[in-house]
Design an enzyme around this catalytic site. Structure first.
Site, PDB file in Angstrom:
ATOM      1  N   SER A 180       0.850  -1.227  -0.028  1.00  0.00           N
ATOM      2  CA  SER A 180      -0.088   0.110   0.041  1.00  0.00           C
ATOM      3  C   SER A 180       0.920   1.358   0.077  1.00  0.00           C
ATOM      4  CB  SER A 180      -1.052  -0.156   1.165  1.00  0.00           C
ATOM      5  OG  SER A 180      -1.784   1.152   1.247  1.00  0.00           O
ATOM      6  N   TYR A 194      -4.706   7.536  -6.698  1.00  0.00           N
ATOM      7  CA  TYR A 194      -3.902   6.800  -6.249  1.00  0.00           C
ATOM      8  C   TYR A 194      -4.364   6.251  -4.820  1.00  0.00           C
ATOM      9  CZ  TYR A 194       0.876   5.129  -4.131  1.00  0.00           C
ATOM     10  OH  TYR A 194       1.803   4.592  -3.889  1.00  0.00           O
ATOM     11  N   LYS A 198      -5.338   2.319  -3.300  1.00  0.00           N
ATOM     12  CA  LYS A 198      -4.324   1.830  -2.260  1.00  0.00           C
ATOM     13  C   LYS A 198      -5.537   1.537  -0.791  1.00  0.00           C
ATOM     14  CE  LYS A 198      -0.364   1.866  -3.877  1.00  0.00           C
ATOM     15  NZ  LYS A 198       0.255   0.773  -4.190  1.00  0.00           N
TER      16      LYS A 198
HETATM   17  N1  NDP Z   1       8.271   4.966  -4.076  1.00  0.00           N
HETATM   18  C1  NDP Z   1       7.521   5.603  -3.150  1.00  0.00           C
HETATM   19  O1  NDP Z   1       7.550   6.763  -2.775  1.00  0.00           O
HETATM   20  C2  NDP Z   1       6.368   4.777  -2.734  1.00  0.00           C
HETATM   21  C3  NDP Z   1       5.905   3.538  -3.404  1.00  0.00           C
HETATM   22  N2  NDP Z   1       4.946   2.851  -3.068  1.00  0.00           N
HETATM   23  C4  NDP Z   1       4.333   1.745  -3.690  1.00  0.00           C
HETATM   24  O2  NDP Z   1       5.463   0.760  -3.773  1.00  0.00           O
HETATM   25  C5  NDP Z   1       5.310   0.046  -4.783  1.00  0.00           C
HETATM   26  C6  NDP Z   1       6.613   0.120  -5.606  1.00  0.00           C
HETATM   27  O3  NDP Z   1       6.868   1.374  -5.968  1.00  0.00           O
HETATM   28  P1  NDP Z   1       8.552   1.783  -6.509  1.00  0.00           P
HETATM   29  O4  NDP Z   1       9.311   0.636  -6.012  1.00  0.00           O
HETATM   30  O5  NDP Z   1       8.572   3.130  -6.294  1.00  0.00           O
HETATM   31  O6  NDP Z   1       8.187   1.685  -7.972  1.00  0.00           O
HETATM   32  P2  NDP Z   1       8.959   1.694  -9.409  1.00  0.00           P
HETATM   33  O7  NDP Z   1       8.218   2.636 -10.372  1.00  0.00           O
HETATM   34  O8  NDP Z   1      10.456   1.899  -9.064  1.00  0.00           O
HETATM   35  O9  NDP Z   1       8.865   0.190  -9.936  1.00  0.00           O
HETATM   36  C7  NDP Z   1       7.689  -0.382 -10.079  1.00  0.00           C
HETATM   37  C8  NDP Z   1       7.628  -1.611 -10.525  1.00  0.00           C
HETATM   38  O10 NDP Z   1       6.421  -2.097 -10.936  1.00  0.00           O
HETATM   39  C9  NDP Z   1       6.429  -2.703 -12.317  1.00  0.00           C
HETATM   40  N3  NDP Z   1       5.118  -2.541 -12.533  1.00  0.00           N
HETATM   41  C10 NDP Z   1       4.435  -1.521 -13.182  1.00  0.00           C
HETATM   42  N4  NDP Z   1       3.551  -1.726 -13.792  1.00  0.00           N
HETATM   43  C11 NDP Z   1       3.282  -2.848 -13.730  1.00  0.00           C
HETATM   44  C12 NDP Z   1       2.346  -3.761 -14.609  1.00  0.00           C
HETATM   45  N5  NDP Z   1       0.987  -3.192 -15.080  1.00  0.00           N
HETATM   46  N6  NDP Z   1       2.398  -5.078 -14.377  1.00  0.00           N
HETATM   47  C13 NDP Z   1       3.648  -5.448 -13.851  1.00  0.00           C
HETATM   48  N7  NDP Z   1       4.501  -4.937 -13.265  1.00  0.00           N
HETATM   49  C14 NDP Z   1       4.463  -3.438 -13.048  1.00  0.00           C
HETATM   50  C15 NDP Z   1       7.613  -2.001 -12.879  1.00  0.00           C
HETATM   51  O11 NDP Z   1       8.127  -2.750 -13.903  1.00  0.00           O
HETATM   52  P3  NDP Z   1       7.855  -2.479 -15.518  1.00  0.00           P
HETATM   53  O12 NDP Z   1       7.454  -0.862 -15.584  1.00  0.00           O
HETATM   54  O13 NDP Z   1       8.784  -3.112 -16.194  1.00  0.00           O
HETATM   55  O14 NDP Z   1       6.461  -3.290 -15.313  1.00  0.00           O
HETATM   56  C16 NDP Z   1       8.538  -2.114 -11.627  1.00  0.00           C
HETATM   57  O15 NDP Z   1       9.340  -3.234 -11.512  1.00  0.00           O
HETATM   58  C17 NDP Z   1       4.028   0.626  -5.756  1.00  0.00           C
HETATM   59  O16 NDP Z   1       2.862  -0.072  -5.356  1.00  0.00           O
HETATM   60  C18 NDP Z   1       4.107   1.895  -4.998  1.00  0.00           C
HETATM   61  O17 NDP Z   1       2.565   2.667  -5.119  1.00  0.00           O
HETATM   62  C19 NDP Z   1       4.202   3.253  -1.935  1.00  0.00           C
HETATM   63  C20 NDP Z   1       4.909   4.278  -1.081  1.00  0.00           C
HETATM   64  C21 NDP Z   1       5.788   4.941  -1.616  1.00  0.00           C
HETATM   65  C1  VSD Z   2      -2.316  10.764  13.321  1.00  0.00           C
HETATM   66  C2  VSD Z   2      -1.431  11.818  12.669  1.00  0.00           C
HETATM   67  C3  VSD Z   2      -0.053  11.384  11.911  1.00  0.00           C
HETATM   68  C4  VSD Z   2       0.462  12.533  11.231  1.00  0.00           C
HETATM   69  C5  VSD Z   2       1.448  12.286  10.193  1.00  0.00           C
HETATM   70  C6  VSD Z   2       0.878  12.481   8.867  1.00  0.00           C
HETATM   71  C7  VSD Z   2       1.808  12.276   7.779  1.00  0.00           C
HETATM   72  C8  VSD Z   2       1.156  11.899   6.347  1.00  0.00           C
HETATM   73  C9  VSD Z   2       1.925  11.930   5.184  1.00  0.00           C
HETATM   74  C10 VSD Z   2       1.673  11.091   4.076  1.00  0.00           C
HETATM   75  C11 VSD Z   2       2.900  10.620   3.112  1.00  0.00           C
HETATM   76  C12 VSD Z   2       2.242   9.988   1.867  1.00  0.00           C
HETATM   77  C13 VSD Z   2       3.443   9.660   1.124  1.00  0.00           C
HETATM   78  C14 VSD Z   2       2.959   8.594  -0.081  1.00  0.00           C
HETATM   79  C15 VSD Z   2       3.996   8.095  -0.831  1.00  0.00           C
HETATM   80  C16 VSD Z   2       3.629   7.601  -2.162  1.00  0.00           C
HETATM   81  O1  VSD Z   2       2.962   6.549  -2.194  1.00  0.00           O
HETATM   82  C17 VSD Z   2       4.133   8.262  -3.334  1.00  0.00           C
HETATM   83  N1  VSD Z   2       5.558   8.551  -3.291  1.00  0.00           N
HETATM   84  C18 VSD Z   2       3.782   7.389  -4.439  1.00  0.00           C
HETATM   85  O2  VSD Z   2       4.428   6.201  -4.640  1.00  0.00           O
END
Ligand code: NDP
Ligand code: VSD
Length: 318
Positions: A180, A194, A198
């Site tokens: 998530s 988004y 999630k």
């Molecule tokens: N980075 C962040 O700040 C945060 C990320 N997340 C979550 O973590 C997870 C990973 O993020 P992150 O590592 O940053 O992502 P990246 O963009 O670095 O990597 C994404 C991965 O998912 C694959 N992917 C994307 N679309 C598809 C598809 N349709 N089918 C199969 N594979 C797919 C990509 O490969 P390819 O494109 O080749 O398919 C790649 O391997 C996500 O679910 C994101 O929402 C959550 C919080 C914060």
């Molecule tokens: C009880 C009160 C608690 C207060 C804390 C609040 C903090 C909130 C921050 C939310 C940050 C969201 C980041 C999402 C990252 C992400 O998923 C993207 N980078 C896409 O991948």
């Protein structure tokens, strides 16, 4: 003499009450906490990670391989998959299996899962994020996020569940983990679609946990903050200023740190897996009707419920 013992009684009474109350609360919680704590090993087991060619998924594949798991990774792009495979082989000497498929394509996902063989730990980490005010976002992008993040996860679970269930008796507890986000704990400006994708995972996880608990399968929901990945670098080019400010309030983590937290959560069968301090606060504030295996976390959730609501209202105010 009499006045002294009366005095000590007067002091002792509230003191023992003060002790008795939390102790009886702990005892009560101990009686009702279900499911019970569990240990889910990953050594010598099959760990299947989607989105394993980049960012958090790649870091998880690295860690699983170096901890002795048999690892499969799935993503769309073949080149990135093979590069990930090379990188992991170089670092650990272990070969991960790679599967090129789009999580949106159920037939392709089914074929990959079948070829990979029965899974012990399924990590649905594939995800896309295109931040924008809904007003400035086309429906195509909205559907893209829902399709990959939410429907794609349905495809994976549907494809893997049967094999996972059959495998359980011989091979011990299994895990299904969803990646998530903190934007899946609280709605954030710029993340309407988004966050919806999630939050959808949470409803799915809560229901699914009830369905698969009898099969000894344990569901985890992982809530990372901003994490330094190729995906985030792309996202930051177009993220609204306000989204940047709110996200910054929870800081940023390295992909390796998030992967470590994720596996710690998976291995202990935790339903909620927060990754940093803000994530823990959010988990306490949004505990709702979700399962909780940890006696201490349950205790904190009960004690902090009122305060957490004040913190949440303050968050909305600010
Ligand atoms: N980075 C962040 O700040 C945060 C990320 N997340 C979550 O973590 C997870 C990973 O993020 P992150 O590592 O940053 O992502 P990246 O963009 O670095 O990597 C994404 C991965 O998912 C694959 N992917 C994307 N679309 C598809 C598809 N349709 N089918 C199969 N594979 C797919 C990509 O490969 P390819 O494109 O080749 O398919 C790649 O391997 C996500 O679910 C994101 O929402 C959550 C919080 C914060
Ligand atoms: C009880 C009160 C608690 C207060 C804390 C609040 C903090 C909130 C921050 C939310 C940050 C969201 C980041 C999402 C990252 C992400 O998923 C993207 N980078 C896409 O991948």
């Amino acid at each position: 003499m009499a006045t002294l013992s009366l005095l000590s009684l007067l002091l002792l009474l509230p003191l023992s009450l003060l002790l008795l109350l939390p102790l009886s609360l702990l005892f009560l919680l101990h009686l009702i906490l279900r499911p019970r704590p569990v240990k889910i090993p990953i050594k010598d087991r099959h760990v299947f990670i989607t989105g394993g060619s980049s960012g958090i998924g790649l870091a998880m594949a690295h860690q699983a391989a170096s901890q002795g798991a048999r690892v499969s990774i799935l993503a769309r792009g073949r080149d990135k998959l093979e590069e990930a495979q090379r990188e992991i082989r170089l670092a650990t000497g272990i070969d991960v299996a790679v599967f090129s498929a789009d999580a949106r394509d159920f037939e392709a996902v089914k074929a990959a899962v079948e070829e990979a063989g029965p899974i012990d730990v399924l990590v649905c980490n594939q995800g896309v994020f295109v931040p924008s005010e809904l007003e400035n976002q086309e429906m195509e992008e909205v559907k893209f996020m829902i399709d990959v993040n939410l429907i794609g996860t349905f495809h994976l679970v549907k494809a893997a569940l049967d094999g996972m269930k059959k495998n359980r008796r011989e091979s011990g507890p299994g895990s299904i983990a969803f990646m998530s986000s903190q934007a899946g704990q609280v709605g954030i400006y710029g993340y309407t679609a988004y966050s919806a994708s999630k939050f959808g995972l949470r409803g799915m996880a809560e229901s699914l946990q009830q369905e698969v608990i009898a099969d000894n399968i344990h569901v985890s929901l992982i809530f990372p903050p901003d994490t330094e990945t190729p995906g985030l670098a792309e996202e930051e080019k177009k993220r609204p200023q306000l989204t940047n400010i709110i996200a910054a309030s929870s800081g940023a983590m390295k992909a390796d740190e998030v992967a470590k937290k994720a596996f710690d959560g998976i291995k202990s069968g935790s339903f909620f897996v927060p990754c940093n301090f803000e994530g823990i606060l959010l988990a306490i504030a949004t505990a709702g009707l979700s399962p909780q295996r940890s006696l201490w976390m349950a205790f904190v959730e009960v004690i902090a419920a009122g305060i957490a609501r004040i913190a949440a209202l303050y968050f909305q105010w600010s």
